[in-house]
Structure formats: C-alpha cells, structure tokens
Design a protein around this motif. Structure first.
Motif, mmCIF file in Angstrom:
data_model
loop_
_atom_site.group_PDB
_atom_site.id
_atom_site.type_symbol
_atom_site.label_atom_id
_atom_site.label_comp_id
_atom_site.label_asym_id
_atom_site.label_seq_id
_atom_site.Cartn_x
_atom_site.Cartn_y
_atom_site.Cartn_z
ATOM 1 N N GLY A 1 -6.886 8.923 -7.332
ATOM 2 C CA GLY A 1 -8.340 8.878 -7.383
ATOM 3 C C GLY A 1 -8.944 7.529 -7.718
ATOM 4 N N ARG A 2 -8.129 6.501 -7.893
ATOM 5 C CA ARG A 2 -8.628 5.158 -8.229
ATOM 6 C C ARG A 2 -8.339 4.213 -7.063
ATOM 7 N NH1 ARG A 2 -11.907 4.443 -12.022
ATOM 8 N NH2 ARG A 2 -11.102 2.377 -12.380
ATOM 9 N N PRO A 3 -9.328 3.448 -6.618
ATOM 10 C CA PRO A 3 -9.085 2.523 -5.505
ATOM 11 C C PRO A 3 -8.101 1.418 -5.886
ATOM 12 C CG PRO A 3 -11.304 2.235 -6.403
ATOM 13 C CD PRO A 3 -10.704 3.402 -7.109
ATOM 14 N N LEU B 1 0.810 -1.219 0.000
ATOM 15 C CA LEU B 1 0.000 0.000 0.000
ATOM 16 C C LEU B 1 0.844 1.270 0.000
ATOM 17 C CD1 LEU B 1 -2.745 -1.190 2.459
ATOM 18 C CD2 LEU B 1 -2.769 -1.196 -0.027
ATOM 19 N N GLU B 2 2.132 1.121 -0.243
ATOM 20 C CA GLU B 2 3.035 2.266 -0.245
ATOM 21 C C GLU B 2 2.648 3.287 -1.327
ATOM 22 O OE1 GLU B 2 7.664 2.330 0.359
ATOM 23 O OE2 GLU B 2 7.201 1.759 -1.706
ATOM 24 N N ASP B 3 2.086 2.819 -2.431
ATOM 25 C CA ASP B 3 1.739 3.708 -3.531
ATOM 26 C C ASP B 3 0.459 4.505 -3.291
ATOM 27 O OD1 ASP B 3 3.956 2.946 -4.951
ATOM 28 O OD2 ASP B 3 2.895 1.416 -6.121
ATOM 29 N N ALA B 4 -0.321 4.149 -2.276
ATOM 30 C CA ALA B 4 -1.577 4.856 -2.019
ATOM 31 C C ALA B 4 -1.290 6.296 -1.619
ATOM 32 C CB ALA B 4 -2.371 4.156 -0.927
ATOM 33 N N ASP B 5 -1.988 7.248 -2.261
ATOM 34 C CA ASP B 5 -1.819 8.650 -1.885
ATOM 35 C C ASP B 5 -3.002 9.154 -1.060
ATOM 36 O OD1 ASP B 5 -3.785 9.008 -3.882
ATOM 37 O OD2 ASP B 5 -2.309 9.600 -5.371
ATOM 38 N N THR B 6 -4.037 8.330 -0.925
ATOM 39 C CA THR B 6 -5.219 8.685 -0.155
ATOM 40 C C THR B 6 -5.753 7.449 0.547
ATOM 41 O OG1 THR B 6 -5.824 10.274 -1.876
ATOM 42 C CG2 THR B 6 -7.514 9.755 -0.268
ATOM 43 N N VAL B 7 -6.194 7.623 1.779
ATOM 44 C CA VAL B 7 -6.893 6.562 2.501
ATOM 45 C C VAL B 7 -8.188 7.166 3.003
ATOM 46 C CG1 VAL B 7 -6.845 4.922 4.404
ATOM 47 C CG2 VAL B 7 -4.728 5.516 3.239
ATOM 48 N N GLY B 8 -9.308 6.579 2.555
ATOM 49 C CA GLY B 8 -10.612 7.065 2.975
ATOM 50 C C GLY B 8 -11.377 5.982 3.705
ATOM 51 N N THR B 9 -12.464 6.370 4.341
ATOM 52 C CA THR B 9 -13.314 5.396 5.020
ATOM 53 C C THR B 9 -14.592 5.216 4.229
ATOM 54 O OG1 THR B 9 -14.286 7.111 6.390
ATOM 55 C CG2 THR B 9 -12.403 5.931 7.296
ATOM 56 N N SER B 10 -15.161 4.030 4.356
ATOM 57 C CA SER B 10 -16.397 3.717 3.656
ATOM 58 C C SER B 10 -17.164 2.696 4.485
ATOM 59 C CB SER B 10 -16.093 3.162 2.264
ATOM 60 O OG SER B 10 -17.292 2.957 1.543
ATOM 61 N N LEU C 1 -11.580 0.649 5.056
ATOM 62 C CA LEU C 1 -10.563 1.609 4.642
ATOM 63 C C LEU C 1 -10.345 1.402 3.150
ATOM 64 C CD1 LEU C 1 -7.967 1.222 7.533
ATOM 65 C CD2 LEU C 1 -9.608 3.080 7.200
ATOM 66 N N VAL C 2 -10.437 2.471 2.379
ATOM 67 C CA VAL C 2 -10.256 2.398 0.935
ATOM 68 C C VAL C 2 -8.980 3.160 0.586
ATOM 69 C CG1 VAL C 2 -11.251 2.910 -1.321
ATOM 70 C CG2 VAL C 2 -12.751 2.290 0.591
#
Length: 182
Positions: A59-61, A32-41, A53-54
C-alpha cells in the motif's frame, strides 16, 4: 581472481559474450521486483495530463514512472513529474486536515467530513449574505462579490469549464480566475 568479464573471457569464456558480469551483478535483482501492486495515475503538476505507473508495496508507493501506453507522454515524464514519488512519500506531506480557528495560535487536526461540511456552510452563508439580485437602477445581476475562486495550473480545460459553470452560474461568483502559469 579478477572478477571482470574481459579477464574471464581471456581465460576461456566465450569471446563473443557482451554481458559484463561480476559477483555483485549476479546478486542484483530488478528494482521493482518487490512491488505487489501497479496502478495508473495522472501527474499532478500541470494540466498536460501525463499518465503514470505507480508501483506500490504493502500500500505504499515505491516508484513512479511514465506510462508507455499513454498517447500524451508515451512513457516519459518531465523533471517535475519524475519527482512525484517524492511528493507522495515526503515526511513533510500532510495527509489530514489542519484547522486554525479565528484568533487562535494553534492548529487542530479535524476529520475531512467536518472540513467539507464547514466549507459548504461558510460558502452558503457568505453567498446568502452578499448576493445581489439587482443593481440600484433595476438591472438584474444575480451575483456575489463576497466569494471568489482561483484555480491552479493542474486544472485542464474541462475542469475549468465545470468550475466556471458551477461557481459562476450556480453560485453567482464574479471573481473566477485561474493561475495557469507554471
């Protein structure tokens, strides 16, 4: 030279090391190092309401997992919830409105605002045309049998309560059902 940890340990590295390392494992990076955003759902598959956690990149999951802060699922997901990423990224998923006019053989892409307005107009027209104020004996009923609602298994009690109040009390619908069986 053999790249396994046991031969390396016998060759002089610390025999107390429990870390198995290889040339390949040294190049691995956290997934998950490449993730620039972590959101909740909230998981969309049932009414339990498991938190998720998404992780997204541009902008793409890229990954979905249970949220360990949730008192409901405590970071776990059932097999359906674990498949949420597939739901979000499937090439078969439609992200736009499809409309097929009466008697037409083809689908048309329409804007969401157009679809919402059309649904509201048809609902209002059908309610007005089929609304019954009283029965022949004079009993007040104030209802319509021309439209109905069926809910899905993802609706929780609070949503169903609001639907019953709005559709039943507000629009006068009699046919209100919920498919809560998964």
């Amino acid at each position: 030279m053999n790249d396994w940890s046991l031969p390396r340990q016998f060759a002089g590295e610390s025999p107390y090391s429990t870390a198995a390392q290889s040339t390949q494992s040294k190049t691995l990076r956290p997934r998950l190092e490449d993730a620039d955003t972590v959101g909740t759902s909230i998981c969309p598959f049932c009414a339990v309401g498991c938190s998720q956690l998404v992780y997204a990149k541009k902008g793409r999951p890229i990954h979905v997992e249970g949220d360990p802060r949730s008192p409901i699922n405590q970071g776990t997901l059932c097999p359906k919830g674990a498949g949420t990423l597939g739901l979000l990224t499937s090439p078969l998923r439609l992200n736009y409105v499809q409309y097929r006019a009466p008697h037409s053989t083809k689908w048309e892409r329409k804007p969401l605002d157009w679809a919402m307005e059309r649904i509201a107009q048809i609902t209002k027209r059908t309610r007005d045309e089929t609304f019954t104020h009283t029965l022949p004996d004079g009993s007040a009923v104030n209802h319509t049998l021309g439209i109905a609602s069926i809910g899905g298994a993802t609706m929780d009690n609070e949503e169903n309560y609001l639907i019953k109040k709005f559709f039943g009390g507000g629009l006068g619908m009699v046919g209100i059902e919920n498919q809560a069986r998964i």
